[in-house]
Design a protein around this motif. Structure first.
Motif, PDB file in Angstrom:
ATOM      1  N   SER A  24     111.230  85.323  52.302  1.00  0.00           N
ATOM      2  CA  SER A  24     111.350  85.617  51.283  1.00  0.00           C
ATOM      3  C   SER A  24     111.486  84.393  49.992  1.00  0.00           C
ATOM      4  CB  SER A  24     112.367  87.169  51.047  1.00  0.00           C
ATOM      5  OG  SER A  24     112.407  87.824  51.423  1.00  0.00           O
ATOM      6  N   VAL A  25     111.922  84.791  48.705  1.00  0.00           N
ATOM      7  CA  VAL A  25     111.846  82.820  48.561  1.00  0.00           C
ATOM      8  C   VAL A  25     113.433  83.958  46.963  1.00  0.00           C
ATOM      9  CG1 VAL A  25     111.068  81.291  46.603  1.00  0.00           C
ATOM     10  CG2 VAL A  25     109.905  82.244  48.607  1.00  0.00           C
ATOM     11  N   ILE A  26     114.012  82.719  47.692  1.00  0.00           N
ATOM     12  CA  ILE A  26     115.220  83.082  46.839  1.00  0.00           C
ATOM     13  C   ILE A  26     115.345  81.716  45.277  1.00  0.00           C
ATOM     14  CG2 ILE A  26     117.914  83.158  46.559  1.00  0.00           C
ATOM     15  CD1 ILE A  26     117.611  84.569  49.277  1.00  0.00           C
ATOM     16  N   ILE A  27     115.245  81.122  45.125  1.00  0.00           N
ATOM     17  CA  ILE A  27     116.069  80.433  43.760  1.00  0.00           C
ATOM     18  C   ILE A  27     117.619  80.802  42.866  1.00  0.00           C
ATOM     19  CG2 ILE A  27     114.890  79.573  41.345  1.00  0.00           C
ATOM     20  CD1 ILE A  27     112.299  80.487  42.344  1.00  0.00           C
ATOM     21  N   PRO A  28     118.528  79.767  43.188  1.00  0.00           N
ATOM     22  CA  PRO A  28     119.567  80.652  42.213  1.00  0.00           C
ATOM     23  C   PRO A  28     120.066  80.560  41.228  1.00  0.00           C
ATOM     24  CG  PRO A  28     119.988  79.167  44.509  1.00  0.00           C
ATOM     25  CD  PRO A  28     118.282  79.182  44.479  1.00  0.00           C
ATOM     26  N   ASP A  29     118.569  79.342  40.254  1.00  0.00           N
ATOM     27  CA  ASP A  29     119.223  79.473  39.475  1.00  0.00           C
ATOM     28  C   ASP A  29     117.315  78.541  38.688  1.00  0.00           C
ATOM     29  OD1 ASP A  29     119.345  79.195  36.747  1.00  0.00           O
ATOM     30  OD2 ASP A  29     120.902  77.345  36.964  1.00  0.00           O
ATOM     31  N   ALA A  30     117.260  79.233  38.127  1.00  0.00           N
ATOM     32  CA  ALA A  30     115.786  79.656  37.515  1.00  0.00           C
ATOM     33  C   ALA A  30     115.103  78.051  36.407  1.00  0.00           C
ATOM     34  CB  ALA A  30     115.050  80.660  36.891  1.00  0.00           C
ATOM     35  N   PHE A  48     116.875  84.486  40.774  1.00  0.00           N
ATOM     36  CA  PHE A  48     115.512  85.117  41.544  1.00  0.00           C
ATOM     37  C   PHE A  48     115.478  85.714  43.258  1.00  0.00           C
ATOM     38  CE2 PHE A  48     111.045  85.078  42.551  1.00  0.00           C
ATOM     39  CZ  PHE A  48     110.285  85.327  42.109  1.00  0.00           C
ATOM     40  N   LEU A  49     114.625  87.003  43.353  1.00  0.00           N
ATOM     41  CA  LEU A  49     114.680  86.657  44.675  1.00  0.00           C
ATOM     42  C   LEU A  49     112.828  87.608  44.604  1.00  0.00           C
ATOM     43  CD1 LEU A  49     115.037  87.195  48.112  1.00  0.00           C
ATOM     44  CD2 LEU A  49     115.737  89.171  47.270  1.00  0.00           C
ATOM     45  N   GLY A  50     111.859  86.765  45.274  1.00  0.00           N
ATOM     46  CA  GLY A  50     110.405  86.873  45.764  1.00  0.00           C
ATOM     47  C   GLY A  50     110.781  87.229  47.238  1.00  0.00           C
ATOM     48  N   VAL A  51     109.743  88.667  47.210  1.00  0.00           N
ATOM     49  CA  VAL A  51     109.927  89.398  48.791  1.00  0.00           C
ATOM     50  C   VAL A  51     107.723  89.221  48.785  1.00  0.00           C
ATOM     51  CG1 VAL A  51     110.553  90.470  50.714  1.00  0.00           C
ATOM     52  CG2 VAL A  51     112.750  90.922  48.220  1.00  0.00           C
ATOM     53  N   THR A  80     117.674  92.228  53.628  1.00  0.00           N
ATOM     54  CA  THR A  80     117.473  93.930  53.249  1.00  0.00           C
ATOM     55  C   THR A  80     116.373  94.289  52.015  1.00  0.00           C
ATOM     56  OG1 THR A  80     119.882  94.192  53.104  1.00  0.00           O
ATOM     57  CG2 THR A  80     118.990  95.848  52.035  1.00  0.00           C
ATOM     58  N   ALA A  81     116.088  92.897  51.034  1.00  0.00           N
ATOM     59  CA  ALA A  81     114.977  93.349  50.275  1.00  0.00           C
ATOM     60  C   ALA A  81     113.828  93.274  51.425  1.00  0.00           C
ATOM     61  CB  ALA A  81     115.067  92.246  49.387  1.00  0.00           C
ATOM     62  N   GLN A  82     113.486  92.324  52.814  1.00  0.00           N
ATOM     63  CA  GLN A  82     112.525  92.180  53.322  1.00  0.00           C
ATOM     64  C   GLN A  82     112.296  93.579  53.646  1.00  0.00           C
ATOM     65  OE1 GLN A  82     110.297  89.833  53.037  1.00  0.00           O
ATOM     66  NE2 GLN A  82     108.910  90.816  54.555  1.00  0.00           N
ATOM     67  N   THR A  83     113.523  93.993  54.588  1.00  0.00           N
ATOM     68  CA  THR A  83     113.058  96.086  55.093  1.00  0.00           C
ATOM     69  C   THR A  83     112.713  96.880  54.224  1.00  0.00           C
ATOM     70  OG1 THR A  83     114.779  95.318  56.938  1.00  0.00           O
ATOM     71  CG2 THR A  83     114.589  97.417  55.976  1.00  0.00           C
ATOM     72  N   LEU A  84     113.112  96.292  53.039  1.00  0.00           N
ATOM     73  CA  LEU A  84     112.716  97.374  52.311  1.00  0.00           C
ATOM     74  C   LEU A  84     110.765  97.233  51.932  1.00  0.00           C
ATOM     75  CD1 LEU A  84     112.825  99.610  50.037  1.00  0.00           C
ATOM     76  CD2 LEU A  84     112.792  97.901  47.989  1.00  0.00           C
TER      77      LEU A  84
END
Length: 188
Positions: A24-30, A48-51, A80-84
């Motif tokens: 997953s990729v988390i971007i705190p502030d686009a 942003f959260l990309g999975v 959690t998102a990766q589990t989904l």
């Protein structure tokens, strides 16, 4: 427009990172992320959260969530998102398997029906029309025809579906058959 969108996505750094790292990729502030691709209508995005959606270690897709708040997503959200995403991948693969199974079953049933037609006592015209109907169940087409050779080696349109004017189509096949017949007679 779709082609341009696909190119933008393929060249997108986030998508590349998802595919390369499989994480997953988390971007705190686009707005602070220099490689962010701004898409019209999504100007509100801050976090942003990309999975990646993975199946058999291949990325078959991705899903994205965003927020208008800075620093909204956490590592726990990513887990959690990766589990989904794992469940999504299983569901996608199951649907693909079921669709492939249905296609094979449909093909087998169509072939069985063709076999039954061959042993039935209906006329040739009816058999050929029914074969084209069965073909439509396994191969999507706008028009289809069965052309047979007569004893004088002329092709004739024995059955067809999807032609606006079947009689005209028969004439065209006949006209195309004549030059071929003459050319083949010169070869032999």
């Amino acid at each position: 427009v779709r082609k341009n969108s696909l190119n933008i996505l393929r060249e997108n750094e986030i998508l590349k990172q998802l595919e390369e790292t499989r994480e997953s990729v988390i971007i705190p502030d686009a707005r602070e992320y220099g490689k962010w691709v701004w898409i019209p209508g999504a100007e509100h995005v801050r976090s942003f959260l990309g999975v990646p959606i993975l199946s058999k270690d291949n990325m078959i897709g991705a899903f994205y969530v965003d927020s208008s708040q800075v620093d909204f997503f956490t590592q726990e959200d990513a887990k959690t998102a990766q589990t989904l995403a794992q469940h999504i991948a299983i569901a996608i693969e199951n649907v693909r398997l079921i669709e492939a199974e249905r296609a094979q079953l449909n093909l087998a049933q169509s072939l069985q029906q063709v076999g039954m037609l061959l042993t039935s006592e209906i006329g040739l015209d009816d058999v050929l029309e029914r074969i084209l109907e069965l073909l439509k169940q396994v191969v999507d087409y706008d028009s289809a025809s069965i052309q047979l050779l007569e004893e004088d080696n002329h092709l004739y349109l024995a059955a067809g579906q999807g032609f606006p004017n079947f009689e005209r189509a028969k004439e065209i096949v006949q006209n195309l058959s004549d030059p071929l017949l003459k050319e083949n007679s010169r070869i032999y």
